[in-house]
Design a protein around this motif. Structure first.
Motif, PDB file in Angstrom:
ATOM      1  N   ILE A 196      41.982  79.637 -50.013  1.00 50.58           N
ATOM      2  CA  ILE A 196      42.601  81.130 -49.927  1.00 50.58           C
ATOM      3  C   ILE A 196      44.162  80.944 -50.454  1.00 50.58           C
ATOM      4  O   ILE A 196      44.599  81.707 -51.134  1.00 50.58           O
ATOM      5  CB  ILE A 196      42.393  82.021 -48.529  1.00 50.58           C
ATOM      6  N   GLY A 197      44.902  79.916 -49.679  1.00 52.57           N
ATOM      7  CA  GLY A 197      46.254  79.673 -50.202  1.00 52.57           C
ATOM      8  C   GLY A 197      46.536  79.226 -51.702  1.00 52.57           C
ATOM      9  O   GLY A 197      47.331  79.745 -52.204  1.00 52.57           O
ATOM     10  N   LEU A 198      45.451  78.527 -52.180  1.00 55.22           N
ATOM     11  CA  LEU A 198      45.463  77.900 -53.553  1.00 55.22           C
ATOM     12  C   LEU A 198      45.308  79.377 -54.409  1.00 55.22           C
ATOM     13  O   LEU A 198      46.140  79.518 -55.407  1.00 55.22           O
ATOM     14  CB  LEU A 198      44.119  76.978 -53.755  1.00 55.22           C
ATOM     15  N   MET A 199      44.308  80.039 -53.890  1.00 52.49           N
ATOM     16  CA  MET A 199      44.176  81.375 -55.020  1.00 52.49           C
ATOM     17  C   MET A 199      45.440  82.278 -54.734  1.00 52.49           C
ATOM     18  O   MET A 199      45.832  82.742 -55.982  1.00 52.49           O
ATOM     19  CB  MET A 199      42.831  82.108 -54.425  1.00 52.49           C
ATOM     20  N   TYR A 200      46.025  82.313 -53.833  1.00 54.19           N
ATOM     21  CA  TYR A 200      47.088  83.410 -53.553  1.00 54.19           C
ATOM     22  C   TYR A 200      48.362  82.835 -54.404  1.00 54.19           C
ATOM     23  O   TYR A 200      49.014  83.447 -55.078  1.00 54.19           O
ATOM     24  CB  TYR A 200      47.556  83.479 -52.199  1.00 54.19           C
ATOM     25  N   ALA A 201      48.384  81.492 -54.325  1.00 51.80           N
ATOM     26  CA  ALA A 201      49.534  80.935 -55.011  1.00 51.80           C
ATOM     27  C   ALA A 201      49.508  81.017 -56.510  1.00 51.80           C
ATOM     28  O   ALA A 201      50.456  81.248 -57.077  1.00 51.80           O
ATOM     29  CB  ALA A 201      49.858  79.290 -54.761  1.00 51.80           C
ATOM     30  N   GLY A 202      48.090  80.849 -57.053  1.00 50.15           N
ATOM     31  CA  GLY A 202      48.056  80.819 -58.343  1.00 50.15           C
ATOM     32  C   GLY A 202      47.948  82.111 -59.050  1.00 50.15           C
ATOM     33  O   GLY A 202      48.740  82.389 -59.993  1.00 50.15           O
ATOM     34  N   ILE A 203      47.629  83.168 -58.274  1.00 50.95           N
ATOM     35  CA  ILE A 203      47.730  84.712 -58.790  1.00 50.95           C
ATOM     36  C   ILE A 203      49.194  85.118 -58.715  1.00 50.95           C
ATOM     37  O   ILE A 203      49.833  85.688 -59.662  1.00 50.95           O
ATOM     38  CB  ILE A 203      47.068  85.583 -57.881  1.00 50.95           C
ATOM     39  N   GLU A 204      49.976  84.608 -57.701  1.00 51.81           N
ATOM     40  CA  GLU A 204      51.389  85.155 -57.520  1.00 51.81           C
ATOM     41  C   GLU A 204      51.976  84.458 -58.551  1.00 51.81           C
ATOM     42  O   GLU A 204      52.934  85.049 -59.105  1.00 51.81           O
ATOM     43  CB  GLU A 204      51.889  84.784 -55.910  1.00 51.81           C
ATOM     44  N   SER A 205      51.775  83.106 -58.722  1.00 52.90           N
ATOM     45  CA  SER A 205      52.718  82.438 -59.951  1.00 52.90           C
ATOM     46  C   SER A 205      52.375  82.822 -61.151  1.00 52.90           C
ATOM     47  O   SER A 205      53.448  83.129 -62.107  1.00 52.90           O
ATOM     48  CB  SER A 205      52.548  80.982 -59.772  1.00 52.90           C
ATOM     49  N   GLY A 206      51.046  83.192 -61.660  1.00 59.38           N
ATOM     50  CA  GLY A 206      50.974  84.182 -62.669  1.00 59.38           C
ATOM     51  C   GLY A 206      51.619  85.627 -62.765  1.00 59.38           C
ATOM     52  O   GLY A 206      51.909  85.736 -63.831  1.00 59.38           O
ATOM     53  N   MET A 207      51.449  86.001 -61.631  1.00 60.02           N
ATOM     54  CA  MET A 207      52.351  87.451 -61.785  1.00 60.02           C
ATOM     55  C   MET A 207      53.763  87.237 -62.238  1.00 60.02           C
ATOM     56  O   MET A 207      54.330  88.129 -62.737  1.00 60.02           O
ATOM     57  CB  MET A 207      52.130  88.131 -60.557  1.00 60.02           C
ATOM     58  N   VAL A 208      54.248  86.425 -61.535  1.00 59.38           N
ATOM     59  CA  VAL A 208      55.724  86.144 -61.748  1.00 59.38           C
ATOM     60  C   VAL A 208      56.040  85.672 -63.011  1.00 59.38           C
ATOM     61  O   VAL A 208      56.944  86.183 -63.634  1.00 59.38           O
ATOM     62  CB  VAL A 208      56.417  85.058 -60.740  1.00 59.38           C
ATOM     63  N   ALA A 209      55.226  84.807 -63.782  1.00 59.10           N
ATOM     64  CA  ALA A 209      55.321  84.257 -65.214  1.00 59.10           C
ATOM     65  C   ALA A 209      55.027  85.377 -66.168  1.00 59.10           C
ATOM     66  O   ALA A 209      55.842  85.771 -67.152  1.00 59.10           O
ATOM     67  CB  ALA A 209      54.322  83.196 -65.242  1.00 59.10           C
ATOM     68  N   ALA A 210      54.022  86.556 -65.590  1.00 60.70           N
ATOM     69  CA  ALA A 210      53.829  87.632 -66.634  1.00 60.70           C
ATOM     70  C   ALA A 210      54.878  88.740 -66.461  1.00 60.70           C
ATOM     71  O   ALA A 210      55.142  89.195 -67.465  1.00 60.70           O
ATOM     72  CB  ALA A 210      52.235  88.201 -66.167  1.00 60.70           C
ATOM     73  N   ARG A 211      55.285  88.868 -65.342  1.00 60.96           N
ATOM     74  CA  ARG A 211      56.567  90.134 -65.167  1.00 60.96           C
ATOM     75  C   ARG A 211      57.648  89.596 -65.194  1.00 60.96           C
ATOM     76  O   ARG A 211      58.706  90.279 -65.531  1.00 60.96           O
ATOM     77  CB  ARG A 211      56.271  90.609 -63.715  1.00 60.96           C
ATOM     78  N   ASP A 212      58.014  88.164 -65.015  1.00 58.80           N
ATOM     79  CA  ASP A 212      59.250  87.710 -65.021  1.00 58.80           C
ATOM     80  C   ASP A 212      60.157  88.290 -64.202  1.00 58.80           C
ATOM     81  O   ASP A 212      61.252  88.337 -64.292  1.00 58.80           O
ATOM     82  CB  ASP A 212      59.882  87.841 -66.671  1.00 58.80           C
ATOM     83  N   ARG A 213      59.641  88.846 -63.063  1.00 58.37           N
ATOM     84  CA  ARG A 213      60.300  88.996 -61.859  1.00 58.37           C
ATOM     85  C   ARG A 213      59.562  88.718 -60.787  1.00 58.37           C
ATOM     86  O   ARG A 213      58.419  88.523 -60.587  1.00 58.37           O
ATOM     87  CB  ARG A 213      60.459  90.816 -61.856  1.00 58.37           C
ATOM     88  N   ASP A 214      60.480  88.412 -59.602  1.00 59.60           N
ATOM     89  CA  ASP A 214      59.928  87.785 -58.264  1.00 59.60           C
ATOM     90  C   ASP A 214      60.073  88.872 -57.210  1.00 59.60           C
ATOM     91  O   ASP A 214      61.280  88.779 -56.705  1.00 59.60           O
ATOM     92  CB  ASP A 214      60.357  86.326 -57.836  1.00 59.60           C
ATOM     93  N   ASP A 215      59.239  89.845 -57.065  1.00 59.33           N
ATOM     94  CA  ASP A 215      59.485  90.797 -55.954  1.00 59.33           C
ATOM     95  C   ASP A 215      58.110  91.059 -55.103  1.00 59.33           C
ATOM     96  O   ASP A 215      57.148  90.305 -55.097  1.00 59.33           O
ATOM     97  CB  ASP A 215      60.033  92.094 -56.494  1.00 59.33           C
ATOM     98  N   TRP A 216      58.274  91.917 -54.478  1.00 63.87           N
ATOM     99  CA  TRP A 216      57.009  92.421 -53.445  1.00 63.87           C
ATOM    100  C   TRP A 216      55.774  92.877 -54.212  1.00 63.87           C
ATOM    101  O   TRP A 216      54.704  92.750 -53.734  1.00 63.87           O
ATOM    102  CB  TRP A 216      57.449  93.479 -52.368  1.00 63.87           C
ATOM    103  N   ILE A 217      55.783  93.144 -55.340  1.00 57.78           N
ATOM    104  CA  ILE A 217      54.683  93.819 -56.046  1.00 57.78           C
ATOM    105  C   ILE A 217      53.933  92.370 -56.516  1.00 57.78           C
ATOM    106  O   ILE A 217      52.518  92.690 -56.550  1.00 57.78           O
ATOM    107  CB  ILE A 217      55.055  94.406 -57.493  1.00 57.78           C
ATOM    108  N   ASN A 218      54.412  91.228 -56.826  1.00 57.24           N
ATOM    109  CA  ASN A 218      53.718  90.457 -57.099  1.00 57.24           C
ATOM    110  C   ASN A 218      52.943  89.856 -55.494  1.00 57.24           C
ATOM    111  O   ASN A 218      51.655  89.206 -55.816  1.00 57.24           O
ATOM    112  CB  ASN A 218      54.622  89.117 -57.393  1.00 57.24           C
TER     113      ASN A 218
END
Length: 191
Positions: free
Chosen positions: A120-142
């Motif tokens: 679960i931690g692996l999937m969460y980190a992968g999705i969150e990092s993908g969201m940060v890379a796609a949006r170029d912002r690190d906020d609560w939405i990610n």
């Protein structure tokens, strides 16, 4: 006052609160020990752009969340195994059998729960990092999107209804964790 003959002109004359000169074992050696041992305490970056963003890289994120998930799962699983072993104990059993039951139960439950939470931690980190890379912002939405995606992806094999419920639970938990992080930053003093 300290004897000036004991302190050569090129040495380090640091003093403590009482005014005594601190002992420096390197004072008579002509080596640049300060350059060797006085290391910088701030993080060093290869590129200037890296220092602007105050966040972990995707690899650090992946390692952190997977490790925390596995460790927390293994400890809580071992506690569950201990409880199950205590419930399954029969009166009159020798101590050797009880110890064997506890070790087997703790190891089995700890491994199972640790692996589950690590994934679960692996999937969460992968999705969150993908969201940060796609949006170029690190906020609560990610974080919330990563929680939604992780829950849905983890339970997708059980059917769409289970995936939707697990996605909602994951999003709520991630949103709550993000809110608690903001509350902690605002109201808890830095140590």
């Amino acid at each position: 006052m300290a004897d000036p003959r004991l302190s050569p002109s090129g040495s380090d004359d640091r003093q403590d609160a009482s005014g005594r000169r601190l002992y420096n074992p390197y004072q008579d050696l002509n080596i640049p020990y300060k350059q060797l041992y006085d290391l910088p305490t701030s993080p060093e970056f290869l590129f200037q752009e890296e220092s602007i963003a105050q966040r972990r890289s995707w690899g650090e994120n992946l390692t952190y969340y997977t490790g925390i998930g596995y460790l927390g799962g293994a400890v809580s699983g071992a506690a569950l195994g201990l409880r199950d072993a205590a419930r399954g104990a029969e009166p009159g059993e020798p101590a050797k059998i009880r110890v064997n039951r506890v070790l087997n139960s703790c190891g089995s439950s700890g491994r199972r729960v640790g692996n589950t939470l690590g994934v679960i931690g692996l999937m969460y980190a992968g999705i969150e990092s993908g969201m940060v890379a796609a949006r170029d912002r690190d906020d609560w939405i990610n974080s919330v999107a990563a929680g939604l995606g992780t829950g849905a992806l983890f339970r997708a094999a059980n059917g769409p209804r289970s995936a939707v419920v697990a996605g909602a639970v994951g999003g709520i938990l991630a949103g709550g964790a993000a809110a608690l992080k903001q509350v902690g930053k605002r109201y808890v003093p830095a140590l």
